[in-house]
Design an enzyme around this catalytic site. Structure first.
Site, mmCIF file in Angstrom:
data_model
loop_
_atom_site.group_PDB
_atom_site.id
_atom_site.type_symbol
_atom_site.label_atom_id
_atom_site.label_comp_id
_atom_site.label_asym_id
_atom_site.label_seq_id
_atom_site.Cartn_x
_atom_site.Cartn_y
_atom_site.Cartn_z
ATOM 1 C CB ALA A 251 -0.928 -0.001 1.207
ATOM 2 C CB ALA A 252 4.414 1.956 -0.657
ATOM 3 N N GLY A 253 2.163 3.140 -2.427
ATOM 4 C CA GLY A 253 1.674 4.166 -3.345
ATOM 5 C C GLY A 253 0.335 4.734 -2.916
ATOM 6 C CG ASP A 254 -3.101 2.313 -2.813
ATOM 7 O OD1 ASP A 254 -3.089 2.848 -3.932
ATOM 8 O OD2 ASP A 254 -3.365 1.100 -2.638
#
Length: 307
Positions: A251-254
């Site tokens: 979920a880094a980009g989110d």
């Protein structure tokens, strides 16, 4: 004053399978663990926005099943307004199967399910939310015609549009580009959108220029553990991120996108907003799961991220 964020996107139940290494084509490997975690790019970004202090309402669809109920409840616990999420009968909730290796890298297969019912008609039913919002956040895990409608409608209302083009489409309608205020691809997504094949900083610069030429106002390219590259018509800069030991980058980009729009909604300038979002994502990658990995505002504010 905090301004309103409308997040339109997917809700998926993530089936996270831990393993030592990713299987090759035709190969069977033994998994170490199986965990069910609320996810979906839209829901993850709404969760990040809300948990970090944003005033967020979510539009999206789930099935009439236990997974859908769990997804809605998870977002509610994050602090997002879930009152307009649609429950679709006789259609399963969207699912993502996520393989995570020992290094924290991931591969993802998404089955859309109820997300396919996030239609133009559904969005039109909630036009008051478009009118009330200041920022409209979108991704590409719901039907494209709904994404494009939302961008056009936001443009008519002169709202600020943030598009995270993930998964990256082959392209966008010509008139859509100029209605996008901020576009936030990662390296791979930028190359696909700009028709390039070789990864390099030269290609990233060229890709950003191409998107600006098409009418996008601001380009932010997320570069994983290297940080973020920004470019608009007047300036460009690189915003590094903290060095951490990643255990799950799911979920880094989110987290980055949700944090970024929250910072913008508080009137924080774009460079400082990117630093804030980098800091939030740097915490998220040290934890397993999607929404469960997203930090609280107090955790991010405790870091020296440049504000």
């Amino acid at each position: 004053m905090k301004r309103k964020i409308l997040n339109i996107g997917s809700l998926n139940m993530d089936m996270v399978i831990g393993m030592q290494y990713m299987p090759l084509e035709g190969e069977t490997v033994l998994g170490d663990s199986l965990t069910y975690i609320p996810g979906g790019k839209g829901a993850n970004q709404a969760c990040a926005s809300a948990r970090l202090g944003g005033d967020v309402v979510m539009l999206g669809c789930v099935g009439e099943d236990s997974m859908g109920e769990a997804l809605v409840e998870s977002l509610r616990e994050c602090g997002a307004d879930v009152s307009r999420i649609r429950t679709v009968r006789e259609v399963p909730t969207g699912t993502a199967v996520i393989y995570v290796n020992a290094r924290g890298d991931n591969s993802i297969v998404v089955v859309g399910g109820a997300n396919h019912f996030c239609t133009v008609a559904y969005l039109q039913e909630h036009d008051n939310l478009f009118q009330e919002a200041d920022y409209i956040m979108l991704q590409m895990e719901i039907p494209y015609d709904a994404v494009f409608y939302a961008i056009r409608r936001a443009g008519e209302l002169k709202k600020t549009v943030i598009l995270n083009p993930a998964p990256a489409p082959d392209g966008l309608p010509e008139e859509i580009w100029e209605k996008i205020d901020y576009i936030t691809p990662n390296e791979t997504e930028l190359l696909k959108l700009s028709g390039q094949t070789q990864m390099s900083m030269e290609a990233i610069h060229k890709g950003a220029d191409l998107l600006l030429d098409r009418g996008v106002k601001h380009v932010l390219v997320t570069l994983g553990d290297k940080g973020v590259f920004y470019k608009d018509r007047g300036e460009e800069w690189f915003c590094p991120t903290r060095t951490v030991t990643a255990v799950d980058t799911t979920a880094a980009g989110d987290c980055f996108n949700g944090a970024f729009v929250t910072a913008l909604s508080e009137g924080i300038p774009v460079r400082q907003a990117a630093a804030f979002a980098n800091a939030a994502a740097s915490i998220a990658v040290t934890r397993r799961g999607a929404q469960k990995s997203i930090p609280l505002r107090s955790e991010v504010d405790a870091l020296n991220y440049g504000l």
